[in-house]
Design an enzyme around this catalytic site. Structure first.
Site, PDB file in Angstrom:
ATOM      1  N   ASN A  68     -11.054  -2.911  -5.280  1.00 11.65           N
ATOM      2  CA  ASN A  68     -10.271  -2.049  -6.148  1.00 11.65           C
ATOM      3  C   ASN A  68     -10.297  -1.008  -7.589  1.00 11.65           C
ATOM      4  OD1 ASN A  68      -6.969  -2.757  -4.817  1.00 11.65           O
ATOM      5  ND2 ASN A  68      -8.012  -1.554  -4.414  1.00 11.65           N
ATOM      6  N   ASP A 125       0.745  -0.624  -0.352  1.00  7.87           N
ATOM      7  CA  ASP A 125      -0.199  -0.154   0.299  1.00  7.87           C
ATOM      8  C   ASP A 125       1.172   1.590   0.304  1.00  7.87           C
ATOM      9  OD1 ASP A 125      -2.394   1.878  -0.144  1.00  7.87           O
ATOM     10  OD2 ASP A 125      -2.764   1.341   1.677  1.00  7.87           O
TER      11      ASP A 125
HETATM   12  C1  IPE Z   1      -5.442  -2.830   0.282  1.00  8.50           C
HETATM   13  O1  IPE Z   1      -5.001  -1.468  -0.568  1.00  8.50           O
HETATM   14  C2  IPE Z   1      -5.700  -3.608  -1.253  1.00  8.50           C
HETATM   15  C3  IPE Z   1      -4.019  -3.866  -1.929  1.00  8.50           C
HETATM   16  C4  IPE Z   1      -3.189  -3.523  -1.218  1.00  8.50           C
HETATM   17  C5  IPE Z   1      -4.196  -3.950  -3.003  1.00  8.50           C
HETATM   18  P1  IPE Z   1      -6.499  -0.135  -0.116  1.00  8.50           P
HETATM   19  O2  IPE Z   1      -5.820   1.212  -0.455  1.00  8.50           O
HETATM   20  O3  IPE Z   1      -7.661  -0.710  -1.629  1.00  8.50           O
HETATM   21  O4  IPE Z   1      -6.928  -0.212   1.146  1.00  8.50           O
HETATM   22  P2  IPE Z   1      -8.313   0.717   1.623  1.00  8.50           P
HETATM   23  O5  IPE Z   1      -8.746   1.122   0.946  1.00  8.50           O
HETATM   24  O6  IPE Z   1      -6.953   2.236   1.853  1.00  8.50           O
HETATM   25  O7  IPE Z   1      -8.463   0.082   2.703  1.00  8.50           O
HETATM   26  C1  IPE Z   2      -1.730   0.042  -3.791  1.00  9.09           C
HETATM   27  O1  IPE Z   2      -1.170   1.665  -2.841  1.00  9.09           O
HETATM   28  C2  IPE Z   2      -1.933  -0.487  -4.820  1.00  9.09           C
HETATM   29  C3  IPE Z   2      -3.287  -0.854  -4.685  1.00  9.09           C
HETATM   30  C4  IPE Z   2      -4.207  -0.909  -4.029  1.00  9.09           C
HETATM   31  C5  IPE Z   2      -3.246  -1.467  -6.362  1.00  9.09           C
HETATM   32  P1  IPE Z   2      -2.734   2.222  -3.461  1.00  9.09           P
HETATM   33  O2  IPE Z   2      -3.314   2.265  -4.803  1.00  9.09           O
HETATM   34  O3  IPE Z   2      -3.793   2.504  -2.847  1.00  9.09           O
HETATM   35  O4  IPE Z   2      -1.720   3.379  -2.756  1.00  9.09           O
HETATM   36  P2  IPE Z   2      -2.750   4.556  -1.574  1.00  9.09           P
HETATM   37  O5  IPE Z   2      -2.865   3.823  -0.669  1.00  9.09           O
HETATM   38  O6  IPE Z   2      -3.596   4.828  -2.577  1.00  9.09           O
HETATM   39  O7  IPE Z   2      -1.128   5.488  -1.202  1.00  9.09           O
HETATM   40 MG    MG Z   3      -3.982   2.536  -0.291  1.00  9.75          MG
END
Ligand code: IPE
Ligand code: IPE
Ligand code: MG
Length: 242
Positions: free
Chosen positions: A76, A28
């Site tokens: 996602n 993340d």
């Molecule tokens: C969790 O991250 C999913 C992945 C890392 C693939 P998200 O960014 O989607 O999670 P939330 O929305 O902060 O809980």
């Molecule tokens: C995790 O990084 C990757 C996926 C969920 C695909 P994020 O895209 O959630 O990054 P932040 O949380 O917005 O910084």
């Molecule tokens: Mg995220």
């Protein structure tokens, strides 16, 4: 077999550390990494894909048998189409690279999640990558279109289709996307959020949890070592008394 060296001072009194067989990463912070540089979120995912390659390689070099990465959740899909398309492109690039380099990889790949939602092209690559399985000691699980709840529902529906009217914990475990694999010993989440976001819901009941503010694209060997050192200090009781 001890999979990483344990400093004596790290061992809690009376505790003997079981080996770490399975490490899982919630990757993340890609979006915030890009935002902080004035870049589009897609660039964060690109940098995240590089971090993914180096972290997985490092874990296998540390002789951890099983590495799971959370690449895309069932939630996602709610993101803008351009971001989803960018992530799918990175996935395809990785799979193609993996197939091109197949003699050099020396690990198996498994996809956790409902893969039927992906384009025919992605499904074809996934099939090729998965069918290319060898008797390697290391496995990479890529959790993609993965949700812990979906994993359980999918397992229960499989059991129903097999004619089961009553199920045991073993039945469910053996129908999850992780069937046959040990539960994660350690789950590492980068990006500073302290939640699991629908990751390995069934399998994480006794996992050690490590949260770091490091954004995923910034993840380097030292961050992995810090997580492993944290794990080495844990006394795992699994409900029993030591
Ligand atoms: C969790 O991250 C999913 C992945 C890392 C693939 P998200 O960014 O989607 O999670 P939330 O929305 O902060 O809980
Ligand atoms: C995790 O990084 C990757 C996926 C969920 C695909 P994020 O895209 O959630 O990054 P932040 O949380 O917005 O910084
Ligand atoms: Mg995220």
């Amino acid at each position: 077999m001890r999979l990483f060296s344990l400093k004596k001072k790290d061992v809690k009194s009376g505790g003997t550390q079981p080996p770490l067989r399975h490490i899982a990463f919630i990757m993340d912070g890609n979006g915030r990494w890009a935002n902080s540089r004035g870049l589009p979120r897609e660039m964060g995912h690109k940098a995240g894909a590089e971090a993914f390659r180096r972290v997985v390689e490092y874990c296998f070099n540390r002789n951890i048998q099983l590495v799971t990465v959370y690449a895309f959740s069932t939630e996602n899909w709610k993101r803008p189409q351009s971001e989803v398309d960018g992530i799918m492109k990175l996935l395809m690039d990785y799979m193609q690279e993996w197939l091109d380099n197949h003699d050099g990889n020396k690990f198996n790949v498994r996809f956790l999640g409902d893969t039927t939602r992906f384009s025919p092209e992605i499904q074809r690559l996934m099939k090729e990558v998965t069918q290319d399985a060898h008797d390697y000691p290391h496995t990479l699980n890529v959790a993609i279109n993965y949700g812990g709840r979906d994993d359980i529902v999918h397992a229960v529906n499989t059991l129903i289709s097999e004619g089961k009217t009553e199920v045991t914990e073993e039945d469910i475990s053996s129908r999850l996307y992780t069937m046959g694999q040990p539960d994660p010993d350690l789950i590492v989440r980068t990006g500073g959020e302290w939640r699991l976001s629908n990751f390995l819901t069934w399998q994480s009941t006794y996992s050690e949890l490590y949260f770091t503010k490091t954004l995923w694209p910034d993840m380097i060997y030292r961050d992995v070592d810090e997580a492993l050192e944290f794990f080495a200090t844990r006394q795992r009781r699994f409900g029993a008394v030591k």
